[in-house]
Design a protein around this motif. Structure first.
Motif, short mmCIF file in Angstrom:
data_model
loop_
_atom_site.label_atom_id
_atom_site.label_comp_id
_atom_site.label_asym_id
_atom_site.label_seq_id
_atom_site.Cartn_x
_atom_site.Cartn_y
_atom_site.Cartn_z
N VAL A 99 0.75 -0.99 -0.35
CA VAL A 99 0.48 -0.22 -0.28
C VAL A 99 0.74 1.18 0.06
N GLN A 100 2.36 1.15 -0.14
CA GLN A 100 2.62 2.33 -0.19
C GLN A 100 3.21 2.99 -1.38
N PRO A 101 2.73 2.82 -2.45
CA PRO A 101 2.76 3.60 -3.50
C PRO A 101 2.70 4.86 -3.50
N ALA A 107 3.27 2.65 -8.92
CA ALA A 107 2.84 1.62 -9.02
C ALA A 107 3.41 0.44 -9.90
N ASN A 108 2.98 1.15 -11.46
CA ASN A 108 3.26 0.62 -12.28
C ASN A 108 4.97 0.85 -12.79
N LEU A 109 5.65 1.85 -11.72
CA LEU A 109 6.85 1.84 -12.30
C LEU A 109 7.20 0.51 -11.61
N ALA A 110 6.91 0.19 -9.93
CA ALA A 110 7.62 -0.99 -8.99
C ALA A 110 7.06 -2.51 -10.22
N ALA A 111 6.18 -2.58 -10.76
CA ALA A 111 5.41 -3.70 -11.07
C ALA A 111 6.05 -3.95 -12.13
N TYR A 112 6.89 -2.83 -12.92
CA TYR A 112 7.79 -3.56 -13.88
C TYR A 112 8.56 -3.62 -13.63
N PRO A 241 -8.18 8.10 -0.81
CA PRO A 241 -6.85 9.75 -0.74
C PRO A 241 -6.28 9.25 -2.48
N ARG A 242 -6.22 9.57 -2.86
CA ARG A 242 -4.37 10.14 -4.03
C ARG A 242 -3.79 9.25 -3.89
N GLY A 243 -3.46 8.24 -4.38
CA GLY A 243 -2.60 7.17 -4.09
C GLY A 243 -2.63 5.62 -5.04
N GLY A 244 -2.29 4.80 -4.68
CA GLY A 244 -1.76 4.00 -5.76
C GLY A 244 -1.30 2.15 -4.33
N ALA A 245 -1.49 1.36 -5.08
CA ALA A 245 -1.34 0.78 -4.19
C ALA A 245 -1.00 -0.92 -5.95
N ILE A 246 -0.88 -2.00 -4.58
CA ILE A 246 -0.32 -3.00 -6.06
C ILE A 246 -1.51 -4.53 -5.23
N LEU A 247 -1.44 -5.25 -5.77
CA LEU A 247 -1.63 -6.31 -5.27
C LEU A 247 -1.10 -7.82 -6.57
N CYS A 248 -0.46 -8.48 -5.32
CA CYS A 248 0.23 -9.93 -6.15
C CYS A 248 0.01 -11.35 -5.67
N THR A 249 0.42 -11.87 -6.48
CA THR A 249 0.97 -13.41 -5.61
C THR A 249 1.82 -13.41 -4.51
#
Length: 421
Positions: A99-101, A107-112, A241-249
């Motif tokens: 939940v930090q992005p 979030a996309n940068l980190a995922a890539y 709030p304005r922000g990002g998040a990532i879900l994954c396996t």
């Protein structure tokens, strides 16, 4: 001028200490109160979310993750982040959540970064067909750092051509297939894309920044059961709030966490993390599901109303919170339509349509969305009126002042600016 929940906590103190900036805040509230907000990527947060954003957690530096920080004194903010992570996993049915992005692009940068090396190939939706800057635009890091192959929509239906996606995947063998869009009004078949990804041995990354709130509410199919990684924003349809998040396996959890910190970010914004926790909690309530259903009902009503005014719905309609309209039938460009609506107090944005002959700064279309107006209490009948007002503003610029007066006197505009959920 007064404080209250419309302006945030301690507004009287801000008025006293910095009246110039306080005036800016007041003017923005009045702008929203006095018009119709149809930006598909915006929403109105609850007072509880705003309270978390304006809290003392803003002051704490907390590089790292709960229980493993690089600063002392993080025992309290650890609780906030653990709560946000737990709620995100429960809300979306995900193995792991970060939940930090700071944003969807972060979030996309980190995922890539977790899945690719510079120069690796990915397959993603073209920007001019509805994709996002971070899906391979040459103006963006994604298009400069990676070898991007783009897919689009069919000319005849304006729908994603899954046969083309498969053919491109087989031909180019990407390491990652990216799905998701910013101006595509139809559902995406994540199951088909999962099959294509498996066929070529690629990761499937779903950018669900726009529809994630609708997925959380269960009113459209979720990407989570199909994608290896799901990135999203916490504003837009999720109303946080304005922000990002990532879900994954579970398999990718360590790679995602290391890609967020320390690879792409330093200290997280703990007040925003706390506000995300609030938003996830709100999205678990039955009334949020009712809200999400209403967003889609309203989007269809607005789309139909604009079609009646001579604006052609791209793909023929919408399944989500947004619609894309071709305005060439009214003899205007997207930029002209946006400007005329703005002068009448209706905020929307110009947007390219598939195979658009106009440059990106001009466009042949506009994009509208209903998250904000649904939060404010608009219903289908209200959106039918708004559609008619948009039509008049675009067709008859000499009557924009008159249309603006009607916008400001819409009964729903005169109601409470924000409802408590």
């Amino acid at each position: 001028m007064g404080g209250g929940r419309f302006y945030g906590p301690d507004f009287e103190l801000l008025e006293e200490r910095d009246p110039e900036l306080a005036r800016v805040l007041l003017d923005e509230v009045e702008r929203v109160r006095g018009g119709v907000q149809l930006i598909a990527s915006e929403n109105l947060t609850s007072p509880a979310v705003l309270a978390a954003l304006g809290s003392a957690l803003s002051d704490k530096y907390a590089e790292g993750y709960p229980g493993n920080r690089y600063y002392g004194g993080c025992e309290v903010v650890d609780r906030a982040e653990r709560l946000a992570v737990r709620r995100a996993r429960e809300l979306f049915g995900a193995d792991h959540a970060n939940v930090q992005p700071h944003s969807g692009s972060s979030a996309n940068l980190a995922a890539y970064a977790a899945l690719l090396q510079p120069g690796d190939r990915m397959l993603a939706m073209a920007l001019q067909h509805g994709g996002h800057l971070t899906h391979g635009s040459r103006a963006n890091f994604s298009g400069r750092w990676f070898d991007v192959v783009s897919y689009g929509v069919r000319r005849d239906t304006e729908l994603i051509d899954y046969d083309e996606v498969r053919d491109l995947a087989l031909r180019h063998q990407p390491k990652v297939i990216v799905c998701g869009a910013t101006s595509y009004p139809r559902l995406i078949d994540f199951g088909v894309l999962r099959g294509i990804a498996d066929e070529v041995g690629a990761w499937l990354l779903a950018d669900a920044a726009h529809p994630m709130g609708l997925m959380a509410a269960g009113v459209i199919p979720s990407a989570v059961p199909y994608a290896d990684v799901v990135t999203f924003t916490t504003h837009k349809t999720l109303r946080g709030p304005r922000g990002g998040a990532i879900l994954c396996t579970d398999e990718l959890a360590g790679r995602i966490d290391r890609a967020v910190f320390p690879f792409t970010q330093g200290g997280p914004m703990m007040h925003a993390v706390a506000a995300k926790a609030v938003a996830f909690g709100e999205a678990m309530r039955p009334e949020f599901a009712a809200y999400a259903r209403q967003v889609i009902v309203n989007a269809r009503a607005l789309c139909d109303a604009l079609a009646a005014e001579g604006m052609r719905p791209v793909t023929g309609g919408t399944d989500t919170h947004l619609a894309l309209l071709d305005v060439r039938g009214l003899g205007v460009t997207g930029a002209e339509a946006e400007s005329r609506c703005a002068a009448a107090g209706i905020t929307l944005n110009r947007s390219a349509i598939p195979y658009d002959p106009e440059p990106p700064g001009v466009t042949s279309g506009v994009r509208v969305g209903t998250p904000c107006v649904t939060t404010q209490g608009f219903g289908p009948a209200d959106l039918e009126k708004v559609g008619a007002l948009i039509g008049r503003a675009v067709r008859e610029p000499e009557k924009i002042a008159e249309v603006g007066d009607e916008v400001r006197t819409l009964p729903v505009i005169r109601q409470a600016y924000l409802r408590q959920y």
